[in-house]
Design an enzyme around this catalytic site. Structure first.
Site, short mmCIF file in Angstrom:
data_model
loop_
_atom_site.label_atom_id
_atom_site.label_comp_id
_atom_site.label_asym_id
_atom_site.label_seq_id
_atom_site.Cartn_x
_atom_site.Cartn_y
_atom_site.Cartn_z
N VAL A 47 0.84 -1.20 0.00
CA VAL A 47 0.00 0.00 0.00
C VAL A 47 0.87 1.24 0.00
O VAL A 47 1.85 1.34 0.74
CB VAL A 47 -0.92 -0.01 1.24
CG1 VAL A 47 -1.62 1.32 1.41
CG2 VAL A 47 -1.94 -1.14 1.13
N LYS A 48 0.51 2.22 -0.84
CA LYS A 48 1.19 3.51 -0.84
C LYS A 48 0.36 4.46 0.02
O LYS A 48 -0.43 5.26 -0.48
CB LYS A 48 1.33 4.00 -2.29
CG LYS A 48 2.48 4.97 -2.51
CD LYS A 48 2.73 5.16 -4.00
CE LYS A 48 3.75 6.23 -4.28
NZ LYS A 48 5.10 5.86 -3.85
N GLY A 49 0.53 4.32 1.32
CA GLY A 49 -0.28 5.05 2.27
C GLY A 49 0.39 6.34 2.72
O GLY A 49 1.62 6.38 2.91
#
Length: 319
Positions: free
Chosen positions: A163-165
């Site tokens: 995830v690119k959170g």
């Protein structure tokens, strides 16, 4: 195209916000937005390159598929599917009359509660555009100065590495601020086992005896889209590739080391702390050249990686 192109890091006048193109000055975020306080948002970084056919967006679909996956992990409810979001990006890029751009899709929870549980918080979605030349500056082609960070990369058991959170990048920000304070251009984070993870916003590759080595998700890295592209280009050029854990000793023993990322593209490392690398970088140079051909659609084997914005569809209405 615009008669006065944006200068490095200038921000474009039009955003796409919650379903419509809007002027930047009309877009606002509530001070109590959940994502602003707790990092509950997801984003992507995408580049569009200037070409004779107009701006070419590199691997747009792949970026937005990852974006949709990231949003689903955080339970951010998007009202648009991947195809509609790709169309929105194309339309807003054209409305901004940009020849090239760095594109930032971002979804985040808005205001409803100060509870860490985001139940009832609305999902907001925006896409912003800015100019971006060489991420590390004009001298980066000669290699950048990098340090091993005292900060460790978080475990994927703590935060999902797929995830690119937004909140995930607090880890990278700490490492980058430390590196910059000590005069370095970038930092390498080790994971909690002491193996090499990645840069603050880049994957890392090592070249030894003409062969390419890089790590994978077991090292707590984000599987970068640029990383995947470079691996495919390496296969095109019959460069041997090994996917395995990397140690600090591997960095010391390497003939060449380079970063990959949307912003970083393919950037050679001149040194890691006291380890200085030579200026002869045949594998890095070959892959960098191949990558810069691919991003503008000049590699026939990978034409499907590129979306030519002016050849897609009419521009949407502005609000």
């Amino acid at each position: 195209m615009a008669s006065e192109p944006l200068k490095h890091m200038d921000i474009a006048p039009y955003y796409w916000f919650d379903g419509a193109i809007a002027r930047r000055e009309t877009v606002s975020v509530d001070p109590f937005a959940h994502g602003l306080h707790y990092g509950t948002g997801v984003f992507e970084g995408i580049r569009a390159y200037a070409t004779p056919r107009g701006p070419a967006i590199f691997r747009l679909r792949e970026h937005m598929e990852r974006f949709a996956h990231s949003a689903s992990v955080y339970n951010l409810k998007l009202d648009w599917d991947v195809a509609a979001l790709c169309d929105a990006i194309v339309e807003t890029l054209v409305r901004n009359e940009l020849e090239s751009a760095y594109i930032r899709p971002l979804a985040f929870f808005g205001e409803k509660t100060i509870s860490l549980a985001a139940a009832g918080c609305p999902t907001h979605m925006l896409v912003a555009f800015r100019a971006l030349g060489n991420y590390f500056g004009s001298g980066a082609d000669d290699g950048i100065r990098v340090t091993i960070s005292p900060w460790r990369k978080f475990s994927s058991k703590a935060l999902p590495s797929t995830v690119k959170g937004c909140g995930h990048y607090a880890n990278s920000a700490l490492a980058m601020m430390d590196a910059a304070s000590r005069g370095f251009d970038e930092a390498i984070l080790l994971n909690d086992r002491g193996d090499v993870a990645e840069g603050t916003g880049e994957n890392i590759f090592v070249v030894k005896d003409g062969a390419l080595h890089t790590n994978d998700r077991s090292a707590d890295i984000l599987h970068g889209i640029t990383r995947a592209s470079v691996l495919e280009l390496a296969r095109d050029h019959a460069i041997p590739v090994t996917i395995r854990p990397l140690s600090v000793d591997d960095l010391d023993a390497a003939d060449e080391v380079f970063f990959t990322g949307t912003a970083a593209e393919v950037t050679p490392l001149r040194c890691i702390d006291d380890r200085i690398y030579g200026t002869d970088r045949p594998v890095t140079t070959l892959l960098r050249t191949a990558y810069l051909r691919a991003v503008v659609g000049d590699d026939e084997r990978h034409r499907d990686w590129v979306t030519f914005a002016l050849e897609q569809r009419p521009v949407a209405e502005t609000v």
